[in-house]
Scaffold this active site. Structure first.
Site, PDB file in Angstrom:
ATOM      1  N   ASP A 204       8.578  80.486   1.626  1.00  0.00           N
ATOM      2  CA  ASP A 204       9.708  80.281   1.736  1.00  0.00           C
ATOM      3  C   ASP A 204       9.863  80.903   2.541  1.00  0.00           C
ATOM      4  OD1 ASP A 204      12.124  78.439   1.016  1.00  0.00           O
ATOM      5  OD2 ASP A 204      12.711  80.445   0.436  1.00  0.00           O
ATOM      6  N   SER A 228      18.230  76.375   1.384  1.00  0.00           N
ATOM      7  CA  SER A 228      16.666  75.106   1.253  1.00  0.00           C
ATOM      8  C   SER A 228      17.211  74.385   0.345  1.00  0.00           C
ATOM      9  CB  SER A 228      15.646  76.560   0.606  1.00  0.00           C
ATOM     10  OG  SER A 228      15.141  77.517   1.485  1.00  0.00           O
ATOM     11  N   GLN A 278       9.414  71.748   4.039  1.00  0.00           N
ATOM     12  CA  GLN A 278      10.948  72.260   3.728  1.00  0.00           C
ATOM     13  C   GLN A 278      12.170  70.745   4.497  1.00  0.00           C
ATOM     14  OE1 GLN A 278      12.716  76.221   3.665  1.00  0.00           O
ATOM     15  NE2 GLN A 278      11.844  77.130   2.137  1.00  0.00           N
TER      16      GLN A 278
END
Length: 290
Positions: A204, A228, A278
């Protein structure tokens, strides 16, 4: 062991409350919100605790629902959806203050042989040849904006060395791609499940940034709101996260307040060990910025 890595491992060592129920704490309770990679990794650990060790995770898909509160524990509730002959499926719900903040679906598989191919690792300078890898790192950061300098100088369990810092030091509109070397700053051992969890944690990092480069922006820019929204990851091969890995990222699309980024994680010798995708919120606060 390095104290930042020790803290990370403590954060990933969830407390078992009851069957299929676990509790985790945040590594940085003073932050404004819980780091998304922490929630992904803790949810994966919760799922791993309900699966036989000979079955390793090959894919996970998660949605961020609400910002996590770093000052409060997170409860992870695991649903055992399927235990098949080769595959095991789990669903995990992360709960704070009575509400779900994150959901994860993860699939595990018994190791088996099969047809094999992979994409080629990009040719880039090594981790010791990057701007943050040499003796000129301090001089390079000395001229950076204060939020950028504070971020890159902060002690962390994952060492991050971007091949280029141009995106963070300039407002030029550049290609939406990024190459970043990463590794844990201390050896965490060979346990496959723990290495997968740390890999999920670091996956991430820097990913959302890449969707902003085409617009001359970064996550440090106060003109945008960034977060996110979801996270998908596929584990291809075993990896030792204390060794250098190249995280190659690109963003094929941004629009309607969202940006999509893809990532490929390679070992230093070129093995593709994981793929990531993502979508993130990149909402403009000032509509004149394009």
């Amino acid at each position: 062991m390095d104290p930042t890595v020790s803290k990370l491992l403590d954060t990933l060592d969830l407390e078992r409350i009851e069957e299929n129920l676990y509790r985790g704490l945040s590594a940085d309770p003073g932050w404004q919100r819980v780091f998304g990679g922490q929630v992904i990794a803790q949810a994966l650990v919760a799922a791993q605790r309900t699966v036989p060790p000979e079955r390793t995770c090959h894919s996970l898909h998660g949605y961020f629902i609400l910002p996590g509160d770093p000052s409060a524990p997170i409860v992870y509730q695991v649903a055992r959806l399927r235990d098949g002959g080769s595959f095991t499926t789990r669903r995990v719900e992360a709960i704070q203050h009575g509400r779900a903040i994150f959901t994860l679906a993860a699939s595990f598989q018994v190791a088996e042989d099969g047809l094999s191919h992979q994409s080629t690792m990009p040719e880039v300078p090594g981790p010791n040849e990057t701007g943050l890898g040499g003796e000129g790192a301090k001089a390079l950061l000395a001229g950076a904006p204060e939020p950028v300098r504070r971020y890159w100088e902060r002690p962390r369990p994952i060492e991050i060395r971007p091949v280029s810092l141009d995106h963070y030091l300039s407002d030029a509109k550049l290609a939406p791609e990024q190459r970043v070397w990463m590794r844990a700053v201390a050896d965490i051992g060979d346990d496959p499940a723990l290495n997968q969890a740390v890999l999920a944690y670091l996956s991430d990092m820097t990913l959302l940034d890449t969707s902003l480069f085409a617009h001359g922006l970064s996550v440090f820019d106060r003109r945008i709101q960034a977060a996110s929204l979801d996270h998908a990851m596929w584990f291809h091969e075993p990896v030792k996260v204390s060794d250098w890995m190249l995280y190659a990222q690109d963003s094929p699309f941004s629009g309607r307040g969202r940006g999509l980024t893809r990532g490929s994680i390679f070992t230093g010798d070129g093995r593709l060990v994981a793929s990531v995708a993502q979508e993130g919120l990149i909402r403009l606060k000032d509509r004149q910025v394009t």
